[in-house]
Design an enzyme around this catalytic site. Structure first.
Site, PDB file in Angstrom:
ATOM      1  N   LYS A  89       0.855  -1.195   0.000  1.00 54.57           N
ATOM      2  CA  LYS A  89       0.000   0.000   0.000  1.00 54.57           C
ATOM      3  C   LYS A  89       0.887   1.240   0.000  1.00 54.57           C
ATOM      4  O   LYS A  89       1.720   1.409   0.884  1.00 54.57           O
ATOM      5  CB  LYS A  89      -0.899  -0.003   1.240  1.00 54.57           C
ATOM      6  CG  LYS A  89      -1.785   1.225   1.376  1.00 54.57           C
ATOM      7  CD  LYS A  89      -2.555   1.194   2.690  1.00 54.57           C
ATOM      8  CE  LYS A  89      -3.314   2.495   2.917  1.00 54.57           C
ATOM      9  NZ  LYS A  89      -3.955   2.523   4.255  1.00 54.57           N
ATOM     10  N   ASP A  94      -2.601  10.515   3.134  1.00 53.48           N
ATOM     11  CA  ASP A  94      -3.993  10.097   3.320  1.00 53.48           C
ATOM     12  C   ASP A  94      -4.735  11.098   4.199  1.00 53.48           C
ATOM     13  O   ASP A  94      -4.627  11.068   5.423  1.00 53.48           O
ATOM     14  CB  ASP A  94      -4.048   8.699   3.943  1.00 53.48           C
ATOM     15  CG  ASP A  94      -5.482   8.210   4.116  1.00 53.48           C
ATOM     16  OD1 ASP A  94      -6.387   8.788   3.475  1.00 53.48           O
ATOM     17  OD2 ASP A  94      -5.685   7.265   4.883  1.00 53.48           O
ATOM     18  N   LYS A 101     -10.091  12.832   7.963  1.00 53.35           N
ATOM     19  CA  LYS A 101      -9.551  12.410   9.247  1.00 53.35           C
ATOM     20  C   LYS A 101      -9.510  13.591  10.219  1.00 53.35           C
ATOM     21  O   LYS A 101      -9.386  14.745   9.792  1.00 53.35           O
ATOM     22  CB  LYS A 101      -8.113  11.900   9.072  1.00 53.35           C
ATOM     23  CG  LYS A 101      -7.955  10.583   8.348  1.00 53.35           C
ATOM     24  CD  LYS A 101      -6.482  10.227   8.250  1.00 53.35           C
ATOM     25  CE  LYS A 101      -6.280   8.912   7.517  1.00 53.35           C
ATOM     26  NZ  LYS A 101      -6.695   7.744   8.317  1.00 53.35           N
ATOM     27  N   ASP A 112       1.550   6.585   5.244  1.00 55.33           N
ATOM     28  CA  ASP A 112       0.595   5.580   4.770  1.00 55.33           C
ATOM     29  C   ASP A 112       1.097   4.833   3.538  1.00 55.33           C
ATOM     30  O   ASP A 112       0.385   4.027   2.968  1.00 55.33           O
ATOM     31  CB  ASP A 112      -0.759   6.237   4.479  1.00 55.33           C
ATOM     32  CG  ASP A 112      -1.928   5.306   4.752  1.00 55.33           C
ATOM     33  OD1 ASP A 112      -1.736   4.302   5.457  1.00 55.33           O
ATOM     34  OD2 ASP A 112      -3.036   5.575   4.247  1.00 55.33           O
ATOM     35  N   ASP A 171     -12.146   6.926   3.710  1.00 53.09           N
ATOM     36  CA  ASP A 171     -10.909   6.675   4.437  1.00 53.09           C
ATOM     37  C   ASP A 171     -10.562   5.187   4.453  1.00 53.09           C
ATOM     38  O   ASP A 171      -9.630   4.772   5.126  1.00 53.09           O
ATOM     39  CB  ASP A 171     -11.010   7.222   5.869  1.00 53.09           C
ATOM     40  CG  ASP A 171      -9.658   7.359   6.540  1.00 53.09           C
ATOM     41  OD1 ASP A 171      -8.648   7.461   5.805  1.00 53.09           O
ATOM     42  OD2 ASP A 171      -9.599   7.362   7.777  1.00 53.09           O
ATOM     43  N   GLU A 173      -9.524   3.796   1.754  1.00 54.14           N
ATOM     44  CA  GLU A 173      -8.951   3.855   0.405  1.00 54.14           C
ATOM     45  C   GLU A 173      -7.907   2.783   0.140  1.00 54.14           C
ATOM     46  O   GLU A 173      -7.704   2.371  -1.001  1.00 54.14           O
ATOM     47  CB  GLU A 173      -8.353   5.240   0.152  1.00 54.14           C
ATOM     48  CG  GLU A 173      -6.945   5.481   0.666  1.00 54.14           C
ATOM     49  CD  GLU A 173      -6.778   5.313   2.167  1.00 54.14           C
ATOM     50  OE1 GLU A 173      -5.723   4.827   2.598  1.00 54.14           O
ATOM     51  OE2 GLU A 173      -7.704   5.657   2.928  1.00 54.14           O
ATOM     52  N   ARG A 175      -7.953  -0.321   0.797  1.00 58.00           N
ATOM     53  CA  ARG A 175      -8.552  -1.562   0.280  1.00 58.00           C
ATOM     54  C   ARG A 175      -8.819  -1.462  -1.215  1.00 58.00           C
ATOM     55  O   ARG A 175      -8.686  -2.436  -1.955  1.00 58.00           O
ATOM     56  CB  ARG A 175      -9.852  -1.848   1.020  1.00 58.00           C
ATOM     57  CG  ARG A 175      -9.623  -2.184   2.485  1.00 58.00           C
ATOM     58  CD  ARG A 175     -10.740  -1.639   3.355  1.00 58.00           C
ATOM     59  NE  ARG A 175     -10.193  -1.059   4.572  1.00 58.00           N
ATOM     60  CZ  ARG A 175     -10.801  -1.069   5.735  1.00 58.00           C
ATOM     61  NH1 ARG A 175     -11.979  -1.624   5.857  1.00 58.00           N
ATOM     62  NH2 ARG A 175     -10.235  -0.517   6.781  1.00 58.00           N
TER      63      ARG A 175
END
Length: 233
Positions: A89, A94, A101, A112, A171, A173, A175
């Site tokens: 990832k 993010d 967030k 991230d 959030d 994202e 996945r």
């Protein structure tokens, strides 16, 4: 050798998000590939559209810069009987997207992309150690930002394998990015796939910062990966 790999990950994770955008991350990976005789390929947005990677591409819709999928391959001189693929990832920042967030939670979200940084460091280490196995690293590099084109809760996107995904929280994202990466990497027919991700803060709440959550569909291999992590510190 593992210290050099860890240092590379730390250096990348600590880069400010404005100096390690998806395109810059891809170029950095390409430089590392050239120095270590790795095969490399950067999939640009137009090519990803043709491949049907709409789940991955949707993550970067709110950013000025679309994502890059980077493939790096190490092959030993003698033909290998084992091929391991790493999918990382690589969200270079993010914000949470429209499901924004909280301020403090966003502060460290340049990290991230640690999964992709780890995959990159592993494939470089494989080349340096001249391991007798083939290793492929796939870096899913993109940025999750909010603007008028960003994913919305309630949107439905189609992934590379043809399945549709309803987005209820932007959030989540990682996945979306990993879904297309995992679909693509299966076409390379590796023996094992290791997915490396900073996927959920709930894991940190449940396990703390010194323990990593590991799961899989092959218990023997899961234990081997966990043991390798323990042995390498």
């Amino acid at each position: 050798m593992n210290y050099r790999a860890v240092s590379l990950v730390k250096d990348l994770v600590n880069e400010p998000p404005d100096s390690l955008t998806p395109s810059k991350f891809a170029k950095e990976a390409e430089k590392i590939a050239e120095k270590n005789n790795l095969k490399s390929r950067i999939f640009l947005p137009d090519e990803l559209v043709k491949m049907g990677a709409f789940a991955f591409l949707s993550v970067g819709q709110g950013s000025k810069e679309q994502g890059r999928m980077v493939q790096l391959t190490y092959e030993p001189k003698k033909k290998s009987k084992l091929h391991i693929a790493l999918v990382g990832k690589g969200i270079t920042f993010d914000s949470g997207g429209l499901s924004l967030k909280p301020e403090k939670a966003m502060e460290h979200m340049k990290s991230d992309m640690a999964g992709a940084a780890t995959a990159l460091a592993c494939v470089r280490a494989a080349a340096e150690l001249q391991l007798p196995i083939k290793v492929t690293a796939l870096l899913m590099a993109t940025e999750n930002m909010p603007d008028g084109g960003a994913n919305r809760p309630g949107d439905v996107v189609r992934s590379m394998n043809g399945k549709t995904i309803e987005i209820t929280n932007t959030d989540a994202e990682g996945r979306l990015a990993l879904a297309d990466g995992l679909t693509y990497v299966q076409t390379l027919k590796p023996d094992y796939i290791i997915d490396i991700a900073t996927l959920t803060g709930a894991q940190v709440v449940g396990l703390g910062r010194l323990v990593g959550g590991v799961m899989g569909n092959d218990e023997v291999f899961v234990q081997e990966v966990a043991s390798a992590g323990k042995n390498s510190g």
